[in-house]
Motif scaffolding. Structure first.
Motif, PDB file in Angstrom:
ATOM      1  N   PHE A  21       0.535  -1.468  -0.401  1.00  0.00           N
ATOM      2  CA  PHE A  21       0.050   0.001  -0.028  1.00  0.00           C
ATOM      3  C   PHE A  21       1.026   0.574   0.307  1.00  0.00           C
ATOM      4  CE2 PHE A  21      -3.818  -1.972   1.333  1.00  0.00           C
ATOM      5  CZ  PHE A  21      -4.798  -1.221   0.311  1.00  0.00           C
ATOM      6  N   VAL A  27      -0.311  -0.261  -6.553  1.00  0.00           N
ATOM      7  CA  VAL A  27      -1.562   0.055  -5.644  1.00  0.00           C
ATOM      8  C   VAL A  27      -2.021   0.348  -6.999  1.00  0.00           C
ATOM      9  CG1 VAL A  27      -3.228   1.670  -4.274  1.00  0.00           C
ATOM     10  CG2 VAL A  27      -0.576   1.064  -3.719  1.00  0.00           C
ATOM     11  N   GLU A  83      -7.557   1.473   3.335  1.00  0.00           N
ATOM     12  CA  GLU A  83      -6.559   0.125   3.724  1.00  0.00           C
ATOM     13  C   GLU A  83      -6.288  -0.709   4.704  1.00  0.00           C
ATOM     14  OE1 GLU A  83      -2.911   2.366   2.798  1.00  0.00           O
ATOM     15  OE2 GLU A  83      -3.764   3.449   1.347  1.00  0.00           O
ATOM     16  N   VAL A 155      -4.653  -5.001  -2.470  1.00  0.00           N
ATOM     17  CA  VAL A 155      -4.109  -3.462  -2.890  1.00  0.00           C
ATOM     18  C   VAL A 155      -5.554  -3.069  -4.050  1.00  0.00           C
ATOM     19  CG1 VAL A 155      -2.587  -2.817  -3.174  1.00  0.00           C
ATOM     20  CG2 VAL A 155      -1.932  -4.593  -2.039  1.00  0.00           C
TER      21      VAL A 155
END
Length: 436
Positions: A21, A27, A83, A155
């Motif tokens: 991340f 990403v 996240e 992700v």
């Protein structure tokens, strides 16, 4: 010891995801991969839907958002920590699968003790050994948390990860025999992606073995009374979710934009499924006919498998997860990740598996070819859709071979347990077993 190992595994999984991340290039790459993000599960569509909601526009007024209303309202409060949410979802799914595997091993050992007197004397090599199966929960946890497909899905922030969690919870609730919890979690999974509705049949059959005295018989009034109770509990939970969605939006538009979209397949964005290329080529006046055929194909295997595996419904439930990953209209590699994580539960079938090397090579090679052929097709212009779809066909062929191989191995082991490893013909000679 097992808890400490599971904790270390969770820390490793979270650390790996957190590091990815922190890499913006990866990403962005993951979010754009059509193998992980579909028109239904893509994170950027969730963001657009929340923006529309903030502006007072219905998220379903256009052709952008096809997830359920709950997703919008949940992430409306959690978007700043999305996240962490997806990492938590993956870890929680891993823990649930770990607990489900422990429960399944206890169930299989208890069943083996009950049926041991019916097994042939030469089948000791096929029996489950507690010492050999004690490590399986950790293998299942590792197979999910460290799977590249799972990591890519996390992700990319694909909402498929949430559906995997709900299916895992329904598996655990089924093994525990809780009608209410099974109905709640399976209704949530069905509410989000429709296809898990097929799991209600094997889930009901499995719990009937625990709650209905004696063997589950199709003509037993007690069985049908219990099955009716399970189905109505499931339908009641699903109806509550739909009514709650209507209350939040004050409209039923989400039904057309979610379930109608899933069934009619209007968006032909490439993915790892079988629908998109076929329906770009089919004549429009044949479209409805083939849509019905493809969708029926996704649901039709449930009943035959329920009859064939009526005494082993949880194995049917696991196979059904794999069939959903193959035949749903907008699949992603996240769907396959859950099925692959369930396979270590059935390690005792490995002696009868025939296509392990072939399937492994197919899945690995196709996974490498997907981004390569996508780049050649979309960016370089040196390939076309046929190249990418050929890889998709090979990828799905590998999944079908995997499912059929495990079904064959399961049936072969069951046959030998009750008939012996060396089967004799009527004239006393050794005979070969051929399962088709």
């Amino acid at each position: 010891m097992a808890v400490a190992t599971l904790s270390l595994l969770a820390v490793l999984g979270v650390t790996l995801r957190a590091a990815l991340f922190r890499a913006p290039a990866f990403v962005e790459f993951a979010a754009e991969r059509v193998e992980a993000s579909t028109p239904v599960t893509a994170w950027k569509r969730v963001i657009e839907a929340m923006t529309m909601l903030d502006l007072g526009i219905s998220p379903y007024s256009g052709d952008i958002f096809h997830e359920t209303p709950m997703i919008i309202y949940v992430f409306h409060f959690l978007v700043d920590c999305s996240e962490l949410v997806f990492m938590f979802v993956d870890v929680l799914t891993t823990v649930i699968l770990y607990l489900a595997t422990k429960q399944l091993m206890n169930y299989l050992h208890e069943r083996q003790k009950r049926e041991h007197r019916l097994y042939k004397v030469d089948t000791s090599a096929l029996l489950l050994d507690p010492r050999d199966t004690s490590y399986l929960p950790l293998r299942v946890a590792m197979a999910y948390l460290l799977n590249p497909y799972t990591i890519l899905t996390c992700v990319a922030r694909s909402t498929c990860a949430i559906n995997n969690l709900l299916i895992a919870l329904s598996l655990l609730a089924t093994l525990h025999g809780s009608i209410l919890m099974m109905a709640v979690f399976l209704a949530l999974a069905t509410y989000q992606s429709l296809y898990p509705v097929m799991l209600i049949i094997p889930a009901t059959l499995h719990m009937a073995q625990k709650h209905v005295k004696g063997e589950t018989r199709w003509r037993s009034p007690a069985f049908w009374a219990f099955a009716t109770e399970c189905v109505f509990a499931f339908l009641g939970c699903l109806a509550i979710l739909l009514c709650l969605s209507f209350t939040l939006l004050e409209s039923w538009d989400f039904l057309r934009a979610t379930y109608g979209f899933t069934l009619s397949v209007p968006d032909l964005t490439p993915n790892v499924g079988l629908f998109w290329y076929f329906f770009t080529e089919v004549f429009e006046h044949f479209r409805l006919f083939f849509i019905c055929i493809f969708q029926i194909n996704a649901f039709i295997y449930t009943v035959p498998l329920a009859v064939l595996l009526s005494k082993h419904p949880f194995f049917h439930m696991c196979l059904q997860v794999g069939l959903i990953a193959v035949f749903k209209s907008y699949p992603s590699v996240g769907d396959l990740a859950l099925f692959l994580a369930l396979l270590p539960m059935w390690t005792h079938l490995k002696c009868y598996l025939r296509n392990t090397l072939l399937v492994t090579c197919l899945l690995v090679v196709c996974s490498v070819l997907f981004p390569v052929l996508w780049h050649l097709w979309i960016f370089s212009g040196s390939a076309n859709a046929n190249f990418y779809y050929a890889t998709t066909l090979a990828f799905n062929t590998g999944q079908i071979l995997l499912i059929s191989d495990y079904l064959y191995a399961f049936l072969r082991r069951e046959f030998h347990l009750f008939h012996g490893l060396r089967v004799k013909s009527d004239d006393g000679k050794d005979s070969y077993v051929l399962l088709k």
